[in-house]
Design an enzyme around this catalytic site. Structure first.
Site, short mmCIF file in Angstrom:
data_model
loop_
_atom_site.label_atom_id
_atom_site.label_comp_id
_atom_site.label_asym_id
_atom_site.label_seq_id
_atom_site.Cartn_x
_atom_site.Cartn_y
_atom_site.Cartn_z
N LYS A 157 0.84 -1.19 0.00
CA LYS A 157 0.00 0.00 0.00
C LYS A 157 0.88 1.24 0.00
O LYS A 157 1.99 1.16 0.53
CB LYS A 157 -0.95 0.04 1.19
CG LYS A 157 -0.39 -0.31 2.58
CD LYS A 157 0.76 0.43 3.19
CE LYS A 157 0.66 1.89 3.45
NZ LYS A 157 1.89 2.41 4.11
N TYR A 244 -4.86 3.94 5.95
CA TYR A 244 -5.42 2.98 6.92
C TYR A 244 -6.78 3.45 7.42
O TYR A 244 -7.67 2.65 7.68
CB TYR A 244 -4.47 2.79 8.10
CG TYR A 244 -3.24 1.99 7.77
CD1 TYR A 244 -3.22 0.61 7.90
CD2 TYR A 244 -2.08 2.62 7.32
CE1 TYR A 244 -2.10 -0.12 7.59
CE2 TYR A 244 -0.94 1.89 7.01
CZ TYR A 244 -0.96 0.51 7.14
OH TYR A 244 0.15 -0.21 6.82
#
Ligand code: NAD
Length: 389
Positions: A157, A244
């Protein structure tokens, strides 16, 4: 909170055996594919299914691309404990690192690549999966090259630094009949899975608000890091940490937002933050009117995911770091173990690749998140304008 690394490692190991059997099915009652925004998630997976026959006994060989701190401190040690995959190869631009890793992990010369000869990995049957652990803007190139070499890909990510790159990555994997999964370890982690269950199954009724922050103070450290370089990072804390909270809000309710609004915070440390933002706050608006309020900063330390529903609430704090997760609901403490997340993640991903099953964290989910991140930046650049997604 137990912060002794040796003890935590031991706890993780003890827990792993029991947990590995449960995850990847419907452990904790969470649907494997629950995000409605990932309706197209299986496109590349279906193509992969058509092209390959699964071997249920195969331990899949992973090659790590980029041997920085995440590979060295988390992924490689985790790969000593995985059951469905192992550290088969490395790709590095630093010959001394190649020597160190070769000795430490017993990696044969034929499985050691540099960035120039990487494409010849296509001829290496030991490598089934390429795991891209490079600075963000390099994810696209190495994912596409790995796909052309007919290897499944795990990409860290954030998946990419533009919507266009994310799409090119999806296309390359689909065209080459390989699967693409994102390194979203929290989908394999008990506390965050419990939040998915609480929110998506409406255990306390409909979710009415979400708040989340993921911030890390980097201002006492080295200035010369790619995370502060817009070209390599694609942005600041939003790309690295805020993602997140974007994920957390989406998996709390099992869907993606329809619009966002955002504002950049004040720059108080201009020696660090002259290319990327120091901090950013944003709101994600869902189709039922639910608002998730989020923040991320590189000059602060916070890590939480909170939800409020009609008949109760929950909070995870810390929610996103590797260890020491703690959680509470309006009914009491969330009593779940901290686990070695990367072991569960890679074992789960290797299993889905090997069995030609859809990933619970497909490339399409990564691309969805890049669209959200880019909309958040667009709003912040335009002084908080509401941007529909
Ligand atoms: P890092 O700086 O420690 O490592 C980066 C690696 O890339 C190094 O080995 C470096 O040599 C190599 N590299 C190759 N070309 C480079 C270039 N032009 N500039 C800089 N480095 C170059 O970074 P990291 O913390 O290991 O992060 C790598 C990726 O992993 C990032 O995308 C990050 O977001 C992701 N990550 C994910 C998690 C997670 O929990 N999922 C945690 C940490 C990092």
């Amino acid at each position: 909170m137990n912060t002794n690394p040796a003890k935590l490692q031991l706890q993780r190991r003890k827990f792993l055996k029991g947990f590995s059997l449960a995850l990847g099915t419907t452990a904790l009652g969470v649907p494997l594919i629950s995000l409605t925004s990932c309706q197209s998630a299986n496109t590349s997976n279906e193509q992969a299914q058509a092209n390959q026959q699964p071997d249920p006994n195969k331990k899949m060989g992973i090659a790590l691309v980029g041997l920085g701190q995440y590979s060295a401190n988390q992924l490689a040690p985790a790969l000593q404990e995985t059951e469905n995959c192992y550290l088969a190869g490395i790709v590095t631009g630093t010959p001394t690192k190649a020597d160190e890793w070769k000795a430490k992990y017993n990696i044969p010369d034929k499985n050691i690549y540099n960035y120039d000869n990487f494409d010849t990995i296509a001829d290496n049957p030991d490598i089934d999966i390429v795991y891209v652990v490079l600075p963000n803007s390099m994810h696209a190139e190495y994912t596409i090259r790995a796909a052309r070499a007919k290897k499944h890909v795990i990409c860290e990510k954030p998946m990419a630094t533009s919507v266009e790159d994310a799409q090119r990555m999806l296309d390359a994997c689909r065209e080459n009949g390989v699967q693409l999964a994102i390194g979203y370890r929290l989908h394999y982690e008990p506390f965050n899975r419990r939040v998915m269950e609480l929110g998506q199954q409406q255990e306390f009724g409909k979710v009415v608000s979400i708040q989340s922050e993921n911030s890390k103070d980097v201002t006492s450290g080295n200035l010369d890091i790619w995370r502060l370089d817009k070209e390599l990072a694609g942005g600041g804390p939003l790309m690295d940490m805020g993602i997140y909270s974007v994920q957390g809000a989406c998996y709390t309710v099992g869907k993606a937002p329809v619009a966002v609004t955002a504002l950049f915070g004040e720059v108080t440390k201009p020696t660090y933050f002259y290319e990327v933002e120091q901090s950013i706050s944003w709101a994600m608006e869902f189709d039922d009117g639910l608002i998730a309020e989020c923040k991320s900063s590189y000059a602060d330390d916070n890590d939480f995911l909170k939800g409020k529903a009609e008949k109760g609430w929950w909070t995870l704090e810390p929610a996103f770091g590797y260890d020491g997760k703690e959680g509470e609901t309006s009914e009491g403490k969330i009593d779940l173990p901290n686990i070695y997340e990367q072991v569960q993640q890679m074992d789960g991903q290797a299993r889905s690749f090997r069995n030609n099953e859809p990933s619970i964290v497909p490339g399409e989910m990564g691309a969805r998140d890049i669209r959200i991140l880019m909309a958040i930046y667009e709003s912040a650049r335009n002084g908080g304008k509401r941007i529909t997604i």
